[in-house]
Each structure stands twice: as C-alpha cells, then as structure tokens.
Design a protein around this motif. Structure first.
Motif, short mmCIF file in Angstrom:
data_model
loop_
_atom_site.label_atom_id
_atom_site.label_comp_id
_atom_site.label_asym_id
_atom_site.label_seq_id
_atom_site.Cartn_x
_atom_site.Cartn_y
_atom_site.Cartn_z
N ASN A 187 -20.19 -50.23 -14.31
CA ASN A 187 -18.79 -50.30 -14.72
C ASN A 187 -18.63 -49.80 -16.15
N TRP A 188 -17.59 -50.28 -16.86
CA TRP A 188 -17.25 -49.72 -18.17
C TRP A 188 -18.35 -49.91 -19.21
N GLY A 189 -19.28 -50.87 -18.98
CA GLY A 189 -20.37 -51.04 -19.92
C GLY A 189 -21.27 -49.83 -20.04
N SER A 190 -21.29 -48.98 -18.98
CA SER A 190 -21.98 -47.70 -18.99
C SER A 190 -23.50 -47.88 -19.03
N ALA A 191 -24.23 -46.77 -19.14
CA ALA A 191 -25.69 -46.78 -19.12
C ALA A 191 -26.24 -46.51 -20.51
N ALA A 192 -27.56 -46.68 -20.66
CA ALA A 192 -28.27 -46.37 -21.91
C ALA A 192 -29.43 -45.45 -21.59
N PHE A 193 -29.72 -44.53 -22.51
CA PHE A 193 -30.80 -43.57 -22.28
C PHE A 193 -31.74 -43.56 -23.48
N ASP A 194 -33.01 -43.78 -23.20
CA ASP A 194 -34.05 -43.73 -24.22
C ASP A 194 -34.59 -42.30 -24.26
N PRO A 195 -34.29 -41.52 -25.31
CA PRO A 195 -34.71 -40.12 -25.34
C PRO A 195 -36.20 -39.95 -25.55
N VAL A 196 -36.88 -40.98 -26.06
CA VAL A 196 -38.31 -40.91 -26.28
C VAL A 196 -39.06 -41.14 -24.97
N ARG A 197 -38.74 -42.25 -24.31
CA ARG A 197 -39.40 -42.57 -23.03
C ARG A 197 -38.77 -41.83 -21.86
N GLN A 198 -37.58 -41.23 -22.08
CA GLN A 198 -36.88 -40.48 -21.04
C GLN A 198 -36.52 -41.38 -19.86
N ILE A 199 -36.07 -42.59 -20.17
CA ILE A 199 -35.72 -43.56 -19.14
C ILE A 199 -34.25 -43.93 -19.29
N LEU A 200 -33.56 -44.03 -18.14
CA LEU A 200 -32.17 -44.50 -18.11
C LEU A 200 -32.16 -45.97 -17.71
N TYR A 201 -31.34 -46.77 -18.40
CA TYR A 201 -31.18 -48.18 -18.10
C TYR A 201 -29.70 -48.45 -17.81
N ALA A 202 -29.45 -49.29 -16.81
CA ALA A 202 -28.06 -49.59 -16.47
C ALA A 202 -27.96 -51.00 -15.89
N ASN A 203 -26.87 -51.68 -16.22
CA ASN A 203 -26.51 -52.94 -15.57
C ASN A 203 -25.69 -52.63 -14.33
N THR A 204 -25.90 -53.41 -13.28
CA THR A 204 -25.16 -53.22 -12.04
C THR A 204 -24.59 -54.54 -11.54
N GLY A 205 -23.50 -54.45 -10.79
CA GLY A 205 -22.89 -55.62 -10.18
C GLY A 205 -22.89 -55.49 -8.67
N ARG A 206 -23.16 -56.62 -7.98
CA ARG A 206 -23.21 -56.62 -6.51
C ARG A 206 -22.30 -57.72 -5.98
N ALA A 207 -21.19 -57.31 -5.41
CA ALA A 207 -20.28 -58.23 -4.74
C ALA A 207 -19.52 -57.44 -3.69
N VAL A 208 -18.76 -58.14 -2.86
CA VAL A 208 -18.05 -57.51 -1.74
C VAL A 208 -16.55 -57.73 -1.93
N HIS A 209 -15.78 -56.69 -1.74
CA HIS A 209 -14.33 -56.82 -1.71
C HIS A 209 -13.83 -56.76 -0.27
N LEU A 210 -12.84 -57.58 0.02
CA LEU A 210 -12.10 -57.46 1.27
C LEU A 210 -10.77 -56.79 0.95
N ILE A 211 -10.57 -55.60 1.50
CA ILE A 211 -9.35 -54.82 1.26
C ILE A 211 -8.50 -54.85 2.52
#
Length: 678
Positions: free
Chosen positions: A439-463
C-alpha cells in the motif's frame, strides 16, 4: 580488442564516496527516488537491543481537538531531517520542526484548516517536501523551503529554518488549487501526500472521494514554479476519448529523477471503482506508472498495471527508483509494487518491462453493462509477494468442531474465481483486498545488497453491487463501506471479511515483511509483522501479524525497521528476517519510520498516531530511539525478542480467544433456544 583507461583506486574511492546516499533523510521516501535506504550503520543487529527512547513529542491535537474530530484523523507523517531539524506535518497540516536530539519544538506553522469539512479520506498529511533554491543568496529567506499540500487543497511554501510563509510564493506563501468542478462538499477533494519537486518545479496530486459518482472530479496533476508559485503545467492522466469517468488521480507519493528531468506518477483507478460500463476500453493512463518531463508536463512514457480496473487496484505505492543488476549489467529502473502483490520492474528511460510481462486471461462475466478486459498483465520473473487465491480451506476456524464457520460459508457462497473476479450482485470475494499487497507505505531497496523489502497486507474484501432500484433505501450494515456510484446502474458496498470474534476471516499471517532478490526472481524470506495485541478481544497478543499499509526503512547497518497496527516499532535482521527488537509506542505507529545522524549518534523515529479506520487507539506523538549512552540502561520502552517467550504468549492468547469463542457460541445457542421455545 577494446581498451579503456584505468582510474587510480583513490579516485574511484572518492567518486564512490561522493556518490553515496546522504546520511540525512531529506525526502518522504528517504530520497527523491523513494529508496527508503539509509547508509547509516551505527545501529546493527548486534547492538539494536541497546536502543532506548530518546524522546517523545506530542503535537497537542489529542488534547486540543474534540474526540469526534480526532476519530476522523490518520497520523501517517514521516519526518524529514533537514536544516538540523526534524520536520513533519500533523493530520491538520500543521508543520512542526523539532530539535533532532531532544524533540523540543523549534517552530510551528498552522494553516488553520477547517475541522468541519469531513474529508473523504480523513484528515491526513503523509509528509512535507524540502527544496533548496540554488539561485538565492546563502542567507536569503526561503532559500531552503518546505512544501506541503493541504486537506483543503492549498499548496504552501515555508522557510525551512523558521516556518514563516514564503512571501514571494503565490499569495503570501500559498496557492489555492482550482479544481475546475463543483464539489459535493469541501472534503470530496484533498491533498494527502507530499508534493514532488525537481528542476525548480513543484508537482502536486490529489485524493478524491471514491464511489460517489461517475462524473467525479478529474485526477489532474498540477505543477507550479517552485520560486513564485506560478502555474507551469497540468496533466490529465485519464484519456477521455468520450468516456464518462473521473479520477485516475495521483494520491500516492510521486518520485523524481532530477538528472533525467522526469517525475513518476502512480495513478489510481477511474471512477466509479467497481463498475465501468460507461468507460469502455483499458482506460489509459489510469492504474499506470506515468513518466512526465517535469519542466513541461510532456508525457515520456506510461505503463499500465491493470486494464479497465473494477477492483480498486490503483497504484498506492510510490515508484521506487533504483540502479539494479538485472543480469545483463546495471540498469536504472522503476520498481512498482501493487495492491495485488505484484512487482513490476520497468526501464527508467523507456518504461518497458525489464523482464517479460504476460497478458493472461482473467475471469469474465461482469455485471450488466460491464465491459471487462479479457486479459490482465502478470509479471513473470519476480513472484507475487502475497498469495492471490482464497478458498473455504483458508478460512480461520478457531473451533473446528463448530464448522462450518460463518467465514467458511462466506467464502463458499460469494463469487470467487481467483484474482480479478468481477464484482457482482451476488457478492464477490476480492483477495488481496483493496488495502492489501503493498500500500502507500511503499517498498525499500538496498542498493548495496540489491534486495527489495516490502510490507504486505492479507485480508479479504466482500464486494457487492446493489441495483439502482435498491440503492436509495439501502442501509449498510456496520463495518460496510457504501458508495452510491451515481450515474451507474449499481451502487456498491464493501466490507472486510470478519469473524464474529472480530478477527479476520482468512487464516494468518495477516501482515508480512518480504525480502526479494529481484535479479534472481526469488523470495528470500518472509517475516510476520505485528500482533493482535491492540486489535483483538481482550488485547490478546496473537503473533499473527496485522495488515500492513505502512512502509519500512532499511539501513546499511543491516536492519529493516517497521511499525505495525500494534504499538511497537520493530527492527528485523535484513539478511534473515529475524525480528530482533521492539520499541513500545504510546499508540500504534501506522506510519513509515526513518533514521538520521545527529551529533555522532544514529536515531530512528516514527509517527505514532494509531489508525482510526481499524479501531486502534488514537494518538499524536513522534517517538525517537537511539543507542544507550555509557551508564544508561535500556528501559521498559525497549526489548529484544525472545522467540520461546513469543510462542508462549501466542499460545496463551490462542487459549484466551478459544475461551471467548466458546462463551460467544454458548450465548448464541441459548438465544436460539429461547427463540425456538417462544
């Protein structure tokens, strides 16, 4: 044979030193490209357990504002470290500068926004933007500036050293945006994310109420001269071509590549979100990464991540600009995470995918009048960060002997054909939900280790789509979002799938931090983030995570920092994902953390204001931590993680929840018996 010049090792080292990222946190995303990476390495996995609370600053909103107003706030600001100050904004757009060592207030600016406008996305200000006028004399007022967009649609420029409005910018330091359409109420349109600035141009997006009407305000992006406030250009993301729709706005933070003169826009979905019969086609450039020439607003390129969106899968995350080893040498790329959990990696100059993206067939059979896209784009190299299918087997059931549970029935009865199942009158399960993935918190990238880190959310919407004949008298149940979608044949309702105990219907984990080797296309580790301590009945600290909308920060010292829906700032080992430390906060820190160096000490800080939409306690604090000084012991606000203890508390909490479930089941059985006997 090709030959080349050899550079002295000392010169190479000097160039690398000069090219290194700044030790300051000068932009909302750490830098203008949103890497959320800090080269600081004084705090490490070995000593992070020695962190102590440095200070807590309170804005005073909790005491000064009525409770009914505070319940309409979200404190999501990330402070900047500029001009020897921590500078951030409150949900009411007050800009505050603090001493970075003590937290003492240095200056404060209040734009005096009205508190009766009921903004559609609540009172929120995710951050401010810093800019230096290199043409101004060294000591000139407003040579160093802070820009902020407001909930009441102003762009404000302040002197970064004093907080005094810049007299030469607009009208006494502010520009009032011309929306170009009558609003239904003042809060229908607001600015919630920090402006973008580069090449003497400041760019602002907008946040617009969803699902109100087909003829909603457009998502025009506006640019102004950073010195004078004079309008420079405007860009309409959505190609109209005779369609009826609004939005495709940019409510999430933007990124800037000043060297290339490009600003990168993460655009949202067209209106209304869940029915698009009056907007046939793919709806370019909605749901897209859009690169513009920042000086002119000219389109450089665009890449669409969802065609004809009817799921509210807009781009909520800031595009991350990185230099990446993609297997064929270093390339400048744009990394775009999505709510579905996808990671799109695009060439920064052309917008073309670095690795193949396939158009795959998706479920069809939309509501009456709908014109769905037969395919959607799927990245093929980097795996999705979160699962994208849900079934009755994935329903949370604390007491299997009482099956089928209400969650299992819901998962069975609603339409559920996997990712991109169309909204329906029957009711459709949307997983990941509209607040899920990244979501809006976005991801982070370590340019030295070349690794991407991200927080994720897991839930279900009923539409659910609600026929127009039923919409006028529809009374949404508690916890259901309702939108009229006027001009469409259907209104809509949306609710997070919850059990009677107030827990999410899907099995945990509900929030995870994920580390990804983009070059290898491999998930390196996952780590659950957060507990249910500040959310579950009786405060039970189930170690199941909580949906994460906020982001994180990664450091050269080998740490990843994150807040969560419970009241802790956490530190994880960047290599293994192991949780190493927790710092207690007054209320949940549902904001992005940051780190900075002050007088030889590294600090980490986060805004702690809770989250009004999920029912946590509300606060108004900025809290900072640093390493303990000689003779200074860690306090009760700081603790290292004992994994066996964590399992014990999780088991105890599970027993408590099971007992609560038995009590509720017993009460319901007695109630049914009374009804039967009567």
């Amino acid at each position: 044979m090709r030959t080349g010049r050899r550079f002295p090792i000392g010169l190479v080292a000097l160039l690398l030193f000069l090219a290194r990222p700044s030790a300051a946190w000068e932009s909302w995303g750490g830098d203008a490209g949103g890497s959320r990476f800090s080269p600081l390495q004084l705090i490490t996995p070995d000593n992070v357990g020695n962190l102590v609370r440095a200070f807590e600053f309170r804005t005073g909103d909790l005491a000064a504002r009525p409770p009914e107003v505070m319940r309409r706030t979200k404190f999501q600001a990330t402070p900047l470290f500029v001009e020897d100050s921590l500078i951030f904004c409150s949900p009411f757009n007050e800009v505050i500068a603090l001493d970075p060592g003590t937290g003492a207030q240095k200056w404060r600016y209040d734009p005096k926004i009205a508190t009766n406008q009921r903004p559609a996305n609540r009172y929120v200000c995710r951050g401010v933007t810093h800019w230096t006028d290199d043409e101004a004399p060294a000591n000139a007022a407003c040579r160093s500036r802070i820009f902020m967009g407001t909930n009441d649609v102003r762009l404000i420029a302040l002197d970064a050293k004093t907080g005094i409005p810049c007299a030469g910018f607009g009208n006494a330091g502010e520009v009032k945006l011309d929306i170009g359409i009558a609003l239904e109420w003042p809060g229908e349109f607001q600015i919630t994310s920090p402006p973008a600035v580069g090449r003497d141009v400041v760019v602002v997006g907008s946040s617009i109420s969803d699902n109100r009407r087909v003829d909603a305000p457009s998502g025009v992006v506006r640019a102004f001269d950073a010195r004078t406030g004079r309008a420079r250009w405007s860009f309409e993301p959505l190609k109209r071509d005779g369609i009826e729709a609004g939005h495709a706005n940019v409510w999430a933070p933007m990124s800037v590549d000043a060297a290339r003169g490009l600003v990168f826009l993460p655009t949202s979905s067209p209106s209304p979100d869940f029915w698009g019969g009056k907007r046939p086609g793919n709806n370019e450039h909605a749901n897209s990464v859009v690169a513009l020439r920042i000086e002119t607003g000219e389109l450089a390129w665009a890449f669409q991540t969802v065609h004809h969106d009817v799921w509210d899968y807009d781009l909520a995350a800031q595009p991350t600009l990185a230099r990446l080893d993609a297997g064929d040498g270093q390339r400048d790329v744009v990394i775009q995470p999505t709510k579905q959990g996808f990671i799109f990696v695009l060439d920064r100059d052309s917008g073309k995918p670095v690795w193949p993206v396939e158009e795959r067939a998706v479920p069809q059979g939309g509501a009456e009048g709908e014109m769905l896209s037969p395919t959607q784009p799927f990245p093929t190299h980097v795996p999705a960060l979160t699962s994208q299918t849900i079934s009755a087997d994935d329903a949370l059931s604390l007491l299997p002997e009482l099956r089928p549970s209400s969650c299992e029935r819901l998962f069975t009865e609603a339409r559920n054909e996997g990712l991109f199942t169309p909204p329906s009158v029957q009711g459709t399960l949307e997983f990941p939900f509209t607040g899920g993935g990244v979501n809006w918190g976005s991801a982070a990238f370590d340019p030295v280790r070349q690794i991407l880190y991200a927080n994720t959310g897991r839930a279900v919407h009923l539409i659910r789509l609600i026929p127009r004949t039923e919409a006028a008298g529809f009374n949404p149940p508690p916890g259901h979002d309702f939108g009229q979608q006027r001009g469409a044949p259907f209104a809509m309702s949306r609710a997070v799938a919850m059990s009677p105990l107030g827990l999410l219907c899907n099995k945990p984990p509900w929030g995870e931090m994920v580390a990804v080797d983009l070059k290898a296309g491999k998930i390196l580790w996952r780590s659950t983030v957060g507990t249910t301590e500040d959310l579950a009945p009786l405060g039970a600290p189930l170690p199941w995570g909580a949906p994460l909308v906020n982001g994180l920060a990664v450091t050269a010292g080998g740490l990843v920092l994150s807040g969560a829906m419970d009241a802790y700032l956490r530190a994880f080992d960047a290599r293994s994902g192991k949780e190493l430390w927790q710092g207690r906060l007054p209320v949940p820190g549902v904001a992005n953390p940051m780190t900075y160096l002050w007088k030889g000490e590294q600090y980490v800080a986060i805004g702690a204001g809770g989250h009004s939409e999920v029912g946590t306690s509300i606060g108004d604090s900025v809290v900072a931590f640093r390493l303990a000084r000689p003779g200074e012991a860690p306090t009760l606000w700081s603790r290292t993680i004992d994994r066996p203890g964590g399992r014990f508390f999780g088991a105890s909490a599970a027993i408590g929840i099971a007992i609560a479930a038995l009590v509720i089941a017993s009460l319901r059985w007695r109630r049914r018996r009374r009804i039967t006997q009567s």
